[in-house]
Design a protein around this motif. Sequence first.
Motif, PDB file in Angstrom:
ATOM      1  N   SER A 132       0.879  -1.174   0.000  1.00  0.00           N
ATOM      2  CA  SER A 132       0.000   0.000   0.000  1.00  0.00           C
ATOM      3  C   SER A 132       0.914   1.219   0.000  1.00  0.00           C
ATOM      4  CB  SER A 132      -0.886   0.018   1.239  1.00  0.00           C
ATOM      5  OG  SER A 132      -1.716  -1.115   1.255  1.00  0.00           O
ATOM      6  N   TYR A 133       0.656   2.135  -0.923  1.00  0.00           N
ATOM      7  CA  TYR A 133       1.535   3.294  -1.027  1.00  0.00           C
ATOM      8  C   TYR A 133       0.758   4.513  -1.526  1.00  0.00           C
ATOM      9  CZ  TYR A 133       1.729   2.196  -6.027  1.00  0.00           C
ATOM     10  OH  TYR A 133       1.404   1.934  -7.332  1.00  0.00           O
ATOM     11  N   PHE A 134       1.371   5.668  -1.352  1.00  0.00           N
ATOM     12  CA  PHE A 134       0.786   6.939  -1.759  1.00  0.00           C
ATOM     13  C   PHE A 134       1.346   7.335  -3.109  1.00  0.00           C
ATOM     14  CE2 PHE A 134       0.741  11.618  -1.813  1.00  0.00           C
ATOM     15  CZ  PHE A 134      -0.589  11.841  -1.560  1.00  0.00           C
ATOM     16  N   MET A 135       0.452   7.723  -4.026  1.00  0.00           N
ATOM     17  CA  MET A 135       0.868   8.182  -5.353  1.00  0.00           C
ATOM     18  C   MET A 135       0.601   9.686  -5.442  1.00  0.00           C
ATOM     19  SD  MET A 135      -0.722   5.130  -7.734  1.00  0.00           S
ATOM     20  CE  MET A 135      -0.706   6.180  -9.152  1.00  0.00           C
ATOM     21  N   PRO A 136       1.641  10.530  -5.430  1.00  0.00           N
ATOM     22  CA  PRO A 136       1.425  11.980  -5.545  1.00  0.00           C
ATOM     23  C   PRO A 136       0.756  12.325  -6.875  1.00  0.00           C
ATOM     24  CG  PRO A 136       3.680  11.494  -4.887  1.00  0.00           C
ATOM     25  CD  PRO A 136       3.042  10.199  -5.273  1.00  0.00           C
ATOM     26  N   GLY A 195      -2.736  13.528  -3.548  1.00  0.00           N
ATOM     27  CA  GLY A 195      -2.609  12.362  -4.415  1.00  0.00           C
ATOM     28  C   GLY A 195      -3.646  11.333  -4.031  1.00  0.00           C
ATOM     29  N   LYS A 196      -3.301  10.061  -4.264  1.00  0.00           N
ATOM     30  CA  LYS A 196      -4.228   8.994  -3.900  1.00  0.00           C
ATOM     31  C   LYS A 196      -3.437   7.798  -3.396  1.00  0.00           C
ATOM     32  CE  LYS A 196      -4.536   6.964  -8.520  1.00  0.00           C
ATOM     33  NZ  LYS A 196      -5.427   6.554  -9.587  1.00  0.00           N
ATOM     34  N   TYR A 197      -4.133   6.932  -2.681  1.00  0.00           N
ATOM     35  CA  TYR A 197      -3.530   5.717  -2.167  1.00  0.00           C
ATOM     36  C   TYR A 197      -3.828   4.565  -3.119  1.00  0.00           C
ATOM     37  CZ  TYR A 197      -2.298   8.109   2.062  1.00  0.00           C
ATOM     38  OH  TYR A 197      -1.728   8.982   2.946  1.00  0.00           O
ATOM     39  N   ALA A 198      -2.837   3.704  -3.286  1.00  0.00           N
ATOM     40  CA  ALA A 198      -2.991   2.550  -4.177  1.00  0.00           C
ATOM     41  C   ALA A 198      -2.423   1.319  -3.493  1.00  0.00           C
ATOM     42  CB  ALA A 198      -2.261   2.801  -5.495  1.00  0.00           C
ATOM     43  N   SER A 199      -2.879   0.177  -3.941  1.00  0.00           N
ATOM     44  CA  SER A 199      -2.355  -1.100  -3.460  1.00  0.00           C
ATOM     45  C   SER A 199      -1.989  -1.961  -4.656  1.00  0.00           C
ATOM     46  CB  SER A 199      -3.402  -1.831  -2.617  1.00  0.00           C
ATOM     47  OG  SER A 199      -3.644  -1.135  -1.432  1.00  0.00           O
ATOM     48  N   VAL A 200      -0.871  -2.643  -4.539  1.00  0.00           N
ATOM     49  CA  VAL A 200      -0.395  -3.528  -5.596  1.00  0.00           C
ATOM     50  C   VAL A 200      -0.052  -4.864  -4.965  1.00  0.00           C
ATOM     51  CG1 VAL A 200       1.485  -3.923  -7.228  1.00  0.00           C
ATOM     52  CG2 VAL A 200       0.533  -1.648  -6.998  1.00  0.00           C
ATOM     53  N   THR A 201      -0.472  -5.930  -5.605  1.00  0.00           N
ATOM     54  CA  THR A 201      -0.080  -7.268  -5.176  1.00  0.00           C
ATOM     55  C   THR A 201       0.646  -7.912  -6.344  1.00  0.00           C
ATOM     56  OG1 THR A 201      -1.979  -7.468  -3.696  1.00  0.00           O
ATOM     57  CG2 THR A 201      -0.913  -9.509  -4.367  1.00  0.00           C
ATOM     58  N   GLY A 202       1.812  -8.463  -6.055  1.00  0.00           N
ATOM     59  CA  GLY A 202       2.605  -9.107  -7.092  1.00  0.00           C
ATOM     60  C   GLY A 202       3.910  -9.625  -6.530  1.00  0.00           C
ATOM     61  N   GLN A 203       4.751 -10.105  -7.428  1.00  0.00           N
ATOM     62  CA  GLN A 203       6.043 -10.649  -7.014  1.00  0.00           C
ATOM     63  C   GLN A 203       7.097  -9.549  -7.034  1.00  0.00           C
ATOM     64  OE1 GLN A 203       6.051 -14.036  -9.876  1.00  0.00           O
ATOM     65  NE2 GLN A 203       6.724 -15.174  -8.055  1.00  0.00           N
ATOM     66  N   HIS A 206       7.141   6.503  -0.272  1.00  0.00           N
ATOM     67  CA  HIS A 206       5.676   6.600  -0.217  1.00  0.00           C
ATOM     68  C   HIS A 206       4.987   5.304   0.240  1.00  0.00           C
ATOM     69  CE1 HIS A 206       5.828  10.544  -1.965  1.00  0.00           C
ATOM     70  NE2 HIS A 206       6.512  10.095  -3.002  1.00  0.00           N
ATOM     71  N   VAL A 207       5.785   4.279   0.588  1.00  0.00           N
ATOM     72  CA  VAL A 207       5.215   3.001   1.031  1.00  0.00           C
ATOM     73  C   VAL A 207       4.617   3.175   2.426  1.00  0.00           C
ATOM     74  CG1 VAL A 207       5.725   0.608   1.647  1.00  0.00           C
ATOM     75  CG2 VAL A 207       6.747   1.613  -0.402  1.00  0.00           C
ATOM     76  N   MET A 208       3.370   2.724   2.571  1.00  0.00           N
ATOM     77  CA  MET A 208       2.681   2.814   3.854  1.00  0.00           C
ATOM     78  C   MET A 208       2.666   1.472   4.580  1.00  0.00           C
ATOM     79  SD  MET A 208       1.929   5.977   3.721  1.00  0.00           S
ATOM     80  CE  MET A 208       1.052   6.092   5.232  1.00  0.00           C
ATOM     81  N   ASP A 209       2.554   0.382   3.812  1.00  0.00           N
ATOM     82  CA  ASP A 209       2.446  -0.946   4.421  1.00  0.00           C
ATOM     83  C   ASP A 209       2.849  -2.005   3.409  1.00  0.00           C
ATOM     84  OD1 ASP A 209       1.783  -2.780   6.491  1.00  0.00           O
ATOM     85  OD2 ASP A 209      -0.157  -3.152   5.536  1.00  0.00           O
ATOM     86  N   ILE A 210       3.442  -3.073   3.921  1.00  0.00           N
ATOM     87  CA  ILE A 210       3.809  -4.222   3.083  1.00  0.00           C
ATOM     88  C   ILE A 210       3.341  -5.472   3.803  1.00  0.00           C
ATOM     89  CG2 ILE A 210       5.663  -5.535   2.003  1.00  0.00           C
ATOM     90  CD1 ILE A 210       7.368  -2.985   2.059  1.00  0.00           C
TER      91      ILE A 210
END
Length: 137
Positions: free
Chosen positions: A89-93, A100-108, A131-135
């Motif tokens: 989960s990270y913030f995208m300016p 900006g907005k918050y986004a989440s990405v799941t992947g390798q 900008h990473v909020m959580d992993i």
Amino acid sequence: MNNKESEDYSDIIHLPHHVSHNHPQMAMMARAAQFAPFSALTGFNSVIHETARLTDHEIILEDDANYRLNTVLSTLMERLEEHPTISVSYFMPDEQKSGGKYASVTGQLKRINDFEQVMIMVDGTTIPLAHVMDIQY
């Protein structure tokens, strides 16, 4: 001619429509274009929509959350060869205005570039570490 006759056009209502012998008749599309809406302020609508678009403010992590995040990053650095599946989960300016907005990405996870301070996923997604909020992994 009295006033009543001039108000209801009864003196001309039954006359034939004039057709010019010198000029061709205008096409219906060209006639319709004359009555199309006119925008005196070109681009004004897009400015209004951009101003109305909401953005979020970036949350600054507290010390304990930063410590946890650094611990997770250290663990991931040791497991990079496995390309672990993670959710970030990270913030995208915003490029246009503050916030900006918050986004989440799941992947390798492919690698962590210390020099550029980014996480690079196998699919090519690049996430700035600042900008990473959580992993989650």
